[in-house]
Design a protein around this motif. Structure first.
Motif, PDB file in Angstrom:
ATOM      1  N   LEU A   1      92.771  74.419  94.231  1.00 64.42           N
ATOM      2  CA  LEU A   1      93.655  73.392  93.726  1.00 64.42           C
ATOM      3  C   LEU A   1      94.934  73.352  94.554  1.00 64.42           C
ATOM      4  O   LEU A   1      95.340  74.352  95.161  1.00 64.42           O
ATOM      5  N   LEU A   2      95.563  72.197  94.574  1.00 63.11           N
ATOM      6  CA  LEU A   2      96.770  72.033  95.365  1.00 63.11           C
ATOM      7  C   LEU A   2      97.872  72.970  94.875  1.00 63.11           C
ATOM      8  O   LEU A   2      98.017  73.229  93.681  1.00 63.11           O
ATOM      9  N   ASN A   3      98.637  73.487  95.842  1.00 60.94           N
ATOM     10  CA  ASN A   3      99.768  74.371  95.567  1.00 60.94           C
ATOM     11  C   ASN A   3      99.385  75.720  94.972  1.00 60.94           C
ATOM     12  O   ASN A   3     100.197  76.370  94.310  1.00 60.94           O
ATOM     13  N   MET A   4      98.145  76.137  95.212  1.00 66.11           N
ATOM     14  CA  MET A   4      97.776  77.505  94.859  1.00 66.11           C
ATOM     15  C   MET A   4      98.516  78.473  95.775  1.00 66.11           C
ATOM     16  O   MET A   4      98.684  78.204  96.964  1.00 66.11           O
TER      17      MET A   4
ATOM     18  N   CYS B   1      88.327  82.033  91.596  1.00 68.47           N
ATOM     19  CA  CYS B   1      89.645  82.568  91.259  1.00 68.47           C
ATOM     20  C   CYS B   1      90.146  81.814  90.029  1.00 68.47           C
ATOM     21  O   CYS B   1      90.180  80.577  90.022  1.00 68.47           O
ATOM     22  N   LYS B   2      90.511  82.564  88.997  1.00 69.77           N
ATOM     23  CA  LYS B   2      90.884  81.952  87.717  1.00 69.77           C
ATOM     24  C   LYS B   2      92.144  82.604  87.158  1.00 69.77           C
ATOM     25  O   LYS B   2      92.593  83.653  87.621  1.00 69.77           O
ATOM     26  N   VAL B   3      92.665  81.954  86.121  1.00 68.37           N
ATOM     27  CA  VAL B   3      93.815  82.484  85.398  1.00 68.37           C
ATOM     28  C   VAL B   3      93.408  82.743  83.954  1.00 68.37           C
ATOM     29  O   VAL B   3      92.733  81.918  83.335  1.00 68.37           O
ATOM     30  N   ASP B   4      93.788  83.884  83.444  1.00 60.83           N
ATOM     31  CA  ASP B   4      93.643  84.258  82.028  1.00 60.83           C
ATOM     32  C   ASP B   4      92.254  84.741  81.627  1.00 60.83           C
ATOM     33  O   ASP B   4      92.129  85.775  80.994  1.00 60.83           O
ATOM     34  N   ASP B   5      91.188  83.995  81.967  1.00 58.68           N
ATOM     35  CA  ASP B   5      89.901  84.363  81.403  1.00 58.68           C
ATOM     36  C   ASP B   5      88.761  83.830  82.255  1.00 58.68           C
ATOM     37  O   ASP B   5      88.878  82.757  82.856  1.00 58.68           O
ATOM     38  N   LYS B   6      87.670  84.563  82.290  1.00 59.34           N
ATOM     39  CA  LYS B   6      86.493  84.161  83.054  1.00 59.34           C
ATOM     40  C   LYS B   6      85.931  82.826  82.586  1.00 59.34           C
ATOM     41  O   LYS B   6      85.343  82.073  83.372  1.00 59.34           O
ATOM     42  N   ALA B   7      86.130  82.486  81.318  1.00 60.16           N
ATOM     43  CA  ALA B   7      85.558  81.258  80.764  1.00 60.16           C
ATOM     44  C   ALA B   7      86.277  79.999  81.238  1.00 60.16           C
ATOM     45  O   ALA B   7      85.780  78.891  81.026  1.00 60.16           O
ATOM     46  N   ASN B   8      87.431  80.139  81.887  1.00 57.59           N
ATOM     47  CA  ASN B   8      88.177  78.978  82.355  1.00 57.59           C
ATOM     48  C   ASN B   8      87.584  78.427  83.645  1.00 57.59           C
ATOM     49  O   ASN B   8      86.835  79.109  84.345  1.00 57.59           O
ATOM     50  N   ASP B   9      87.940  77.192  83.969  1.00 53.49           N
ATOM     51  CA  ASP B   9      87.508  76.601  85.231  1.00 53.49           C
ATOM     52  C   ASP B   9      88.180  77.295  86.408  1.00 53.49           C
ATOM     53  O   ASP B   9      89.300  77.804  86.297  1.00 53.49           O
ATOM     54  N   ALA B  10      87.488  77.276  87.533  1.00 50.24           N
ATOM     55  CA  ALA B  10      88.014  77.920  88.739  1.00 50.24           C
ATOM     56  C   ALA B  10      89.181  77.138  89.323  1.00 50.24           C
ATOM     57  O   ALA B  10      89.148  75.908  89.391  1.00 50.24           O
ATOM     58  N   TYR B  11      90.202  77.867  89.757  1.00 46.94           N
ATOM     59  CA  TYR B  11      91.295  77.278  90.506  1.00 46.94           C
ATOM     60  C   TYR B  11      90.962  77.260  91.997  1.00 46.94           C
ATOM     61  O   TYR B  11      91.556  76.499  92.760  1.00 46.94           O
ATOM     62  N   ALA B  12      90.027  78.126  92.390  1.00 51.65           N
ATOM     63  CA  ALA B  12      89.600  78.205  93.788  1.00 51.65           C
ATOM     64  C   ALA B  12      88.194  78.781  93.828  1.00 51.65           C
ATOM     65  O   ALA B  12      87.777  79.482  92.904  1.00 51.65           O
ATOM     66  N   PHE B  13      87.474  78.461  94.904  1.00 50.45           N
ATOM     67  CA  PHE B  13      86.154  79.069  95.090  1.00 50.45           C
ATOM     68  C   PHE B  13      85.922  79.312  96.578  1.00 50.45           C
ATOM     69  O   PHE B  13      86.522  78.675  97.448  1.00 50.45           O
ATOM     70  N   LEU B  14      85.036  80.254  96.853  1.00 47.01           N
ATOM     71  CA  LEU B  14      84.640  80.580  98.220  1.00 47.01           C
ATOM     72  C   LEU B  14      83.192  81.028  98.196  1.00 47.01           C
ATOM     73  O   LEU B  14      82.791  81.810  97.323  1.00 47.01           O
TER      74      LEU B  14
ATOM     75  N   VAL C   1     107.749  81.588  87.858  1.00 52.90           N
ATOM     76  CA  VAL C   1     106.763  81.793  86.809  1.00 52.90           C
ATOM     77  C   VAL C   1     105.678  82.721  87.355  1.00 52.90           C
ATOM     78  O   VAL C   1     105.026  82.403  88.353  1.00 52.90           O
ATOM     79  N   ASN C   2     105.510  83.860  86.724  1.00 52.39           N
ATOM     80  CA  ASN C   2     104.501  84.811  87.166  1.00 52.39           C
ATOM     81  C   ASN C   2     103.150  84.485  86.525  1.00 52.39           C
ATOM     82  O   ASN C   2     103.054  84.369  85.303  1.00 52.39           O
ATOM     83  N   VAL C   3     102.134  84.342  87.359  1.00 53.53           N
ATOM     84  CA  VAL C   3     100.786  84.035  86.894  1.00 53.53           C
ATOM     85  C   VAL C   3      99.826  85.039  87.519  1.00 53.53           C
ATOM     86  O   VAL C   3      99.880  85.281  88.721  1.00 53.53           O
ATOM     87  N   ASP C   4      98.974  85.632  86.710  1.00 51.53           N
ATOM     88  CA  ASP C   4      97.988  86.588  87.211  1.00 51.53           C
ATOM     89  C   ASP C   4      96.683  85.873  87.527  1.00 51.53           C
ATOM     90  O   ASP C   4      96.079  85.244  86.660  1.00 51.53           O
ATOM     91  N   PHE C   5      96.248  85.985  88.781  1.00 50.75           N
ATOM     92  CA  PHE C   5      94.973  85.418  89.199  1.00 50.75           C
ATOM     93  C   PHE C   5      93.945  86.540  89.283  1.00 50.75           C
ATOM     94  O   PHE C   5      94.260  87.652  89.714  1.00 50.75           O
ATOM     95  N   GLU C   6      92.715  86.232  88.876  1.00 53.80           N
ATOM     96  CA  GLU C   6      91.635  87.210  88.953  1.00 53.80           C
ATOM     97  C   GLU C   6      90.413  86.591  89.626  1.00 53.80           C
ATOM     98  O   GLU C   6      90.177  85.384  89.532  1.00 53.80           O
ATOM     99  N   LEU C   7      89.642  87.438  90.293  1.00 51.09           N
ATOM    100  CA  LEU C   7      88.432  86.994  90.974  1.00 51.09           C
ATOM    101  C   LEU C   7      87.210  87.351  90.143  1.00 51.09           C
ATOM    102  O   LEU C   7      87.132  88.428  89.561  1.00 51.09           O
ATOM    103  N   PHE C   8      86.240  86.430  90.128  1.00 49.31           N
ATOM    104  CA  PHE C   8      85.016  86.639  89.353  1.00 49.31           C
ATOM    105  C   PHE C   8      83.794  86.213  90.155  1.00 49.31           C
ATOM    106  O   PHE C   8      83.865  85.327  91.005  1.00 49.31           O
ATOM    107  N   ASN C   9      82.662  86.862  89.850  1.00 49.65           N
ATOM    108  CA  ASN C   9      81.381  86.368  90.355  1.00 49.65           C
ATOM    109  C   ASN C   9      81.097  85.015  89.711  1.00 49.65           C
ATOM    110  O   ASN C   9      81.610  84.683  88.643  1.00 49.65           O
ATOM    111  N   TYR C  10      80.225  84.240  90.351  1.00 53.74           N
ATOM    112  CA  TYR C  10      79.840  82.951  89.775  1.00 53.74           C
ATOM    113  C   TYR C  10      79.006  83.153  88.522  1.00 53.74           C
ATOM    114  O   TYR C  10      78.155  84.027  88.453  1.00 53.74           O
TER     115      TYR C  10
END
Length: 304
Positions: free
Chosen positions: A163-166, A92-105, A40-49
């Motif tokens: 999140l686990l298994n990222m 790091c999110k999927v689909d849209d900036k408005a979604n919850d983060a899958y990862a943070f740094l 399953v191909n998923v596009d991850f994108e990085l965003f400012n907080y």
């Protein structure tokens, strides 16, 4: 604190392209080795907080990062501190900036923030105390002195979780991007010119599980084997550390950890904290090392 330099939106696109390219490379490799596997191909994108969006997602990941000791801290205040630094670090999110983060740094200046945020002072004291109980003698001495001393050293506390298994491909772009942002912030006279970085993470030990209630009352589970990594790239990064070591959480017993976190296996796991102290001069090399580690297939997915 004044507004920091805003990351160029084109950089987000470039980082996303880098993540997708590495994912495609690894997916192609996986296809060669196992043609029957569905991908399953998923596009991850990085965003400012964004303080209006990211508070709850970051808080959830902080609870995971701090594990059994998360209840010791005001996670709401810590989350606010992180998302307010909206041009240092990434989500790091999927689909849209408005979604919850899958990862943070992110990275926090311990010396600068202690007098402003009680939760940062508490976190510094906690890490200093935990370091004293680490098996690494250098860590025992250096961390308390750096975090609580009155010297001129500046420590950047690096907090990262996902999140686990990222997929591991999201790791290098987030770290590389943060290095660029720190350099830009220093040029703007912001307090990010660190002498050391203290990276907080999680590890675990395998333990003998005692699921039988009667037996559990009479004996504790015993930790066995070597230290294992929830984030496999930590093993590569620690090669550049001045000191690194694990520490036990203050609010979790071995038996409870072993039985509640069994994952369809005979052995249970005992989560333990982990910290790495890295001199600023070696930090960029450490990030480059994990970039190469992921690119060469050293790590693909982490365990759940």
């Amino acid at each position: 604190m004044g507004k920091k330099r805003t990351r160029n939106p084109d950089d987000d696109v470039a980082m996303a392209d880098e993540v997708r390219a590495q994912q495609k490379k690894n997916n192609d490799s996986d296809s060669d080795s196992d043609e029957d596997m569905d991908i399953v191909n998923v596009d991850f994108e990085l965003f400012n907080y964004d303080p209006q969006i990211d508070f709850h997602g970051v808080k959830t990941l902080l609870r995971q990062l701090l594990d059994a000791d998360a209840s010791l801290f005001d996670l709401s205040s810590l989350s606010d501190t992180i998302v307010e630094q909206n041009t240092i670090g990434s989500t790091c999110k999927v689909d849209d900036k408005a979604n919850d983060a899958y990862a943070f740094l992110t990275v926090l200046n311990i010396q600068d923030q202690q007098s402003k945020k009680p939760v940062i002072k508490q976190l510094a004291e906690y890490l200093a105390e935990r370091a004293k109980k680490s098996p690494d003698e250098t860590l025992q001495k250096a961390v308390p002195e750096l975090l609580l001393g009155e010297g001129k050293q500046q420590v950047g506390l690096v907090l990262a979780e996902r999140l686990l298994n990222m997929p591991a491909e999201v790791i290098p772009p987030m770290w590389s991007c943060m290095i660029d942002e720190i350099e830009a912030a220093v040029e703007d006279k912001e307090p990010y010119e660190f002498t050391h970085y203290l990276v907080l993470s999680r590890t675990y030990l395998e333990v003998e599980s005692t699921l039988d209630q009667t037996e559990r009352k009479n004996k504790r589970s015993k930790a066995t084997g070597e230290l294992q990594y929830f984030h496999p790239e930590d093993e590569e990064m620690r090669k550049f550390a001045l000191a690194a070591g694990s520490f036990e959480y203050t609010r979790e017993g071995e038996a409870a950890a072993a039985d509640s976190k069994r994952a369809f296996q005979e052995m249970g796991i005992k989560p333990v904290g982990f910290m790495m102290l890295i001199e600023a001069a070696k930090f960029q090399k450490a990030v480059q090392a994990i970039t190469e580690y992921v690119a060469t297939g050293g790590v693909s997915m982490e365990m759940s």
